[in-house]
Design a protein around this motif. Structure first.
Motif, PDB file in Angstrom:
ATOM      1  N   THR A   1       0.836  -1.205   0.000  1.00 50.05           N
ATOM      2  CA  THR A   1       0.000   0.000   0.000  1.00 50.05           C
ATOM      3  C   THR A   1       0.865   1.246   0.000  1.00 50.05           C
TER       4      THR A   1
ATOM      5  N   ASP B   1      -6.093  -0.633  -4.496  1.00 54.35           N
ATOM      6  CA  ASP B   1      -5.528  -1.249  -3.299  1.00 54.35           C
ATOM      7  C   ASP B   1      -6.478  -2.325  -2.790  1.00 54.35           C
ATOM      8  N   GLU B   2      -6.153  -3.561  -3.060  1.00 52.98           N
ATOM      9  CA  GLU B   2      -7.001  -4.690  -2.660  1.00 52.98           C
ATOM     10  C   GLU B   2      -8.476  -4.389  -2.908  1.00 52.98           C
TER      11      GLU B   2
HETATM   12 MG    MG Z   1      -2.263  -2.559   2.289  1.00 53.94          MG
END
Ligand code: MG
Ligand code: ATP
Lengths: 312, 287, 318
Positions: A95, A223-224
């Protein structure tokens, strides 16, 4: 056609780049989807094209939170119209690196970046660079769906509006296009006035994608994006990524290795190094290769252990 | 042990009941004292000693004074809250917040003193040249000062409750700070801001000392329109003015009106606080 | 339609991106907004300082001149000789009443609601009652105090006395004590309770030795703030019959006679006309009494802020 310059210029330089020679022609401000998909040969996940133009050249990137060094020595190249995946164990700095790519780290008081992040040859951390312009061109989709507590329409129209688009008819067109692009149009077209928060989790995430693509960015950082979604919603988003990568360059952080294998062209594998003396954990980029290679025949032993599930 | 604690908690219920009983009973006694002649409640002017209890006079007095207070407190309180919640660095916050809290702890008589000796002669009289130095504008400005910190703290709580992910989403599509704050954060916090507004209004209406000391009317008043430069009587000031005189007078209407106005005041503030609470709950549920 | 992309000439694509990304950073709306916000903060701070400053200007020469006699003497009609002793005395008794009555009662109620009560309709009803009580205007509490403490309980309190006033203000801050104590107790982690039960302590022992000691700083913060509030209130005192510190009347410092309190003196003195024959005016004595009241109230407020800050720091563990 009066889309704001901030939006349109993204399209312009995208085309400029993809044709890889500098063209001198003037082109319409809003890019036509079909035109672009024609001008770019779609890549298949199996064989990323090394001659594809680069979008990011990241060199020796290091990120600190205060005096804690969260990531060190990340060097990688992100190419146009490819999906680049970041994988690795929790806390290894995926991240953190991703948020360097559109200067989202600016909002963390303690975060500090060293090394270079070149975006089309421009150092994003050059003091002359306007970080708002950066984020206008490089969109982001977050781990947890975060629609605004506004209507579906206003969620999507938010970006174009702040970029200066005022006319209702134009906004209508952009909203429809973005919602179609995010494969959400059919589900919501008759309730655009409903609150974005009233949608299901998967729909909310697609709404966030629509919101991101409505400003016609060049790059989308994710992000995910599927971590809070069920398998069906996840596969819809994965399909969607495959579709929109013809128009955008995508960087995705994922914990799900099958997902990385399924959708990405290249994969960056990070791990956490534990400094024995200080007991501090710093993320390091171990390997960056075409996804196919990462999952079949990686260069680094640690990568192999991780992708085969024999890690840590 | 449990019984002792339960008893303590029940005092809240007992207190509420006593307040209601006192106000109802007193109001009833007042009505009896005016011999159920409700025309006196619409007579011209507030002259308790001649049995003229014109509600319009004190209600409009309260409205005018509270409106001025809100005109002061809403922009200053909201602006302070936005600055503290969205802009101030941690260091600035650490300095500014206690200052606002000092204002919150300010006794209203001290603000009343300031209104009488500074706001009236040095501000209002200089700028507007009113008929008399104490008037509703002076009282409204003073009460406004007292309400700023309430407005600021409830608004700040509302802004702090807006999740950071919404700000990130806005920045993520290339919004500037000012756009993010005013087009995403504030709309998302709107129910909390409405709550702040209502709770502040309730405080402004219920504030007594500044209105008694600085609004200008003593014992009597007459409704002369909405001009804030006129002396006026608020509901709260009517209450403090009703007290006093000898103990024998306590049985008579000019004193008993205390309960009636208290009852009205109680109802208005209860209503506002209940609505305000609703909005606060709405913020809590949303995120 | 204007040209979006200029003819590129000899420039590279990177140059174009650079030109776009390094667009002017000037942000006029942002700057205006910041100026507006800063103005509101500065005006607020400035007004507060002006308030404190003007009070000091009126008070300091007076206090210098009058010295201790202003504290020890009683009220009267000549600002050159009067003092605020009865006010200090009244405020002291009121503070004592709040500590003795509102604190234990409020904390006990909070313990019941947070530790014993089940989430029934009745519990909700009690909680709503408390919240509503906290919003009742102070002057209405005066009406309550007049009727109940000075009237019904007149036999015990002696009527319109400082005892009745102390009870009234104790009742006024009671809901605040309850609410802040409830919040402090609610913030106690479950693990703290389990630790108590784990060593075989009874419920009450666990609450006394673990929960309350953990919540103590938060409870203390709330109680100190409510004490400050009680000391500054004047409106209910007017209704309960406190003297306004005006001309002539000299209340004794007794529990069963006429009484006054610091905020009442400020109120009364602020309304007096000026008298050219006197060296000092009532405005000076009102300012001086304000300084003393402010000092007391701010002392308690700051104590509460410090307590809270320390409490937050230890809880976040840094
Ligand atoms: Mg992360
Ligand atoms: N705002 C912050 N302040 C301080 N440290 C942080 C901050 N954000 C992240 N870190 C630390 O930096 C390291 C990398 O965090 P990051 O969130 O980038 O990891 P990640 O690979 O995305 O993990 P995950 O897979 O769990 O999302 C972690 O040790 C984390 O604790």
């Amino acid at each position: 056609m009066a889309i704001a310059n901030g939006v349109s210029t993204v399209a312009d330089h995208t085309d400029t780049e993809s044709s890889s020679t500098v063209s001198t022609t003037t082109r319409p401000e809003v890019r036509n989807v079909s035109e672009v998909s024609l001008s770019t040969t779609a890549q298949t996940a199996d064989s990323p094209d090394d001659s594809a133009p680069t979008v990011y050249d990241i060199e020796d990137l290091g990120v600190y939170y205060g005096d804690f060094k969260a990531v060190r020595d990340a060097t990688l190249t992100i190419r146009q119209h490819e999906i680049t995946a970041f994988i690795g164990p929790s806390g290894c700095g995926k991240t953190t690196v991703l948020r360097c790519l559109n200067r989202m780290n600016d909002f963390i008081d303690t975060a500090r970046v060293e090394g270079t992040v070149l975006y089309h040859g421009v150092d994003l951390y050059d003091p002359k660079v306007n970080s708002t312009e950066v984020r206008r061109r490089i969109g982001m989709v977050f781990q947890k769906p975060n629609p605004f507590p506004k209507s579906i329409y206003d969620n999507v129209a938010y970006g174009p509006r702040i970029a200066g688009m005022k006319k209702k008819s134009e906004l209508d067109g952009v909203v429809e296009k973005a919602l179609r692009g995010a494969a959400l149009w059919d589900e919501v077209h008759n309730r655009l006035d409903a609150s974005g928060m009233s949608l299901s989790g998967g729909q909310q995430q697609r709404l966030c994608i629509a919101r991101a693509i409505a400003v016609d960015p060049e790059v989308i950082l994710m992000d995910e994006p599927c971590s809070s979604l069920d398998p069906i919603a996840t596969s819809r988003i994965e399909e969607l990524m495959q579709e929109i990568k013809r128009e955008y360059t995508i960087v995705i952080v994922t914990h799900n290795m099958q997902q990385a294998a399924r959708v990405s062209d290249r994969t960056a594998f990070f791990i956490t190094e534990i400094n024995k003396e200080s007991d501090r954990r710093t993320g390091v980029l171990v390997e960056f290769n075409p996804t196919e290679k990462i999952f079949s025949n990686p260069d680094d032993e640690r990568t192999e252990q991780y992708v085969t599930g024999r890690f840590g | 042990m449990r019984g002792v604690f339960l008893g303590a908690a029940l005092t809240a219920v007992v207190l509420s009941a006593l307040i209601l009983y006192t106000l109802f009973k007193g109001t009833f006694d007042f009505f009896r004292a005016i011999e159920w002649d409700f025309a006196t409640l619409a007579d011209s002017g507030w002259y308790p000693r001649s049995s003229r209890f014109d509600l319009r006079t004190i209600v409009i007095g309260s409205i005018v004074v509270s409106l001025i207070a809100m005109l002061v407190a809403v922009p200053l309180g909201l602006g302070t809250a936005i600055y503290l919640a969205e802009y101030a660095s941690r260091r600035v916050r650490r300095i500014v917040k206690p200052i606002v809290e000092v204002l919150a702890g300010m006794p209203s008589v001290a603000v009343g003193f300031f209104a009488v000796y500074v706001i009236a002669p040095d501000l209002v009289s200089r700028v507007f040249d009113p008929r008399q130095p104490k008037n509703m504008l002076v009282a409204g400005l003073g009460i406004g000062l007292l309400v700023i910190p309430i407005m600021a703290s409830v608004c700040e709580d509302a802004l702090a409750a807006v999740p950071g992910s919404l700000r990130e989403a806005s920045y993520g599509v290339g919004a500037k700070k000012v756009t993010t704050v005013f087009q995403v954060v504030l709309p998302a916090a709107v129910s909390g801001i409405v709550a702040a507004f209502i709770i502040s209004a309730s405080r402004a209406i219920g504030e007594t000392m500044v209105a008694t000391m600085a609004a200008g009317a003593v014992d009597t008043a007459v409704y002369k329109g909405f001009s804030p430069l006129e002396p006026g009587m608020t509901m709260t000031a009517a209450m403090t003015n009703a007290v006093g005189g000898s103990d024998q007078a306590a049985a008579e209407a000019p004193f008993k009106v205390l309960f009636f106005v208290g009852f009205l005041l109680f109802m208005v503030t209860l209503l506002l606080n209940t609505i305000g609470d609703r909005y606060v709950q709405r913020v809590r549920q949303k995120y | 339609m204007a040209l979006a992309t200029p003819a590129l000439g000899g420039r590279t694509a990177g140059d174009v991106v650079r030109a776009n990304l390094t667009k002017s950073q000037r942000d006029v709306p942002g700057l205006l907004a910041l100026i507006a916000l800063l103005t509101s903060v500065l005006v607020t701070i400035l007004v507060l300082f002006t308030l404190i400053g003007t009070i000091l200007v009126d008070a300091v020469p007076f206090l210098r001149d009058r010295g201790g006699s202003f504290v020890t003497r009683t009220i009267g009609s000549n600002p050159d000789v009067i003092g605020l002793w009865p006010g200090l005395y009244g405020s002291f008794i009121i503070g004592l009443g709040v500590i003795v009555i509102a604190f234990p009662l409020g904390i006990a109620a909070a313990v019941y609601l947070e530790e014993y009560a089940k989430p029934t309709r009745f519990t909700r009803f009690v909680q709503i009652n408390i919240r509503n009580l906290a919003g009742v205007p102070a002057v209405v509490y005066g009406v309550l105090g007049f009727t109940i403490f000075a009237g019904w309980l007149g036999g015990l309190t002696g009527g319109k006395t400082v005892i009745a006033a102390a009870l009234t203000l104790a009742v006024l801050v009671l809901p605040i004590v309850m609410i802040t104590s409830m919040e402090a107790i609610r913030a106690v982690p479950q693990g703290i309770r389990d630790a108590g039960y784990g060593v075989g302590a009874s419920r009450w022992e666990t609450i006394r030795d673990h929960v309350l000691s953990y919540a103590a700083p938060g409870i203390l913060t709330g109680t100190v703030l409510s004490l400050a509030r009680a000391l500054g209130e004047a409106a209910p005192l007017i209704v309960v019959g406190a003297l306004a510190g005006g001309v002539g009347l000299l209340p004794e410092t007794s529990l069963d006679g006429k009484f006054t309190a610091l905020p009442m003196l400020i109120y009364g003195w602020s309304g007096q006309p000026t008298d050219a024959d006197n060296r000092w005016q009532f405005s000076n004595s009102a300012a001086a009494a304000s300084v003393i009241l402010l000092a007391l109230v701010l002392f308690f407020n700051f104590a509460a802020i410090l307590l809270r800050n320390r409490y937050e720091r230890t809880r976040t563990g840094s």
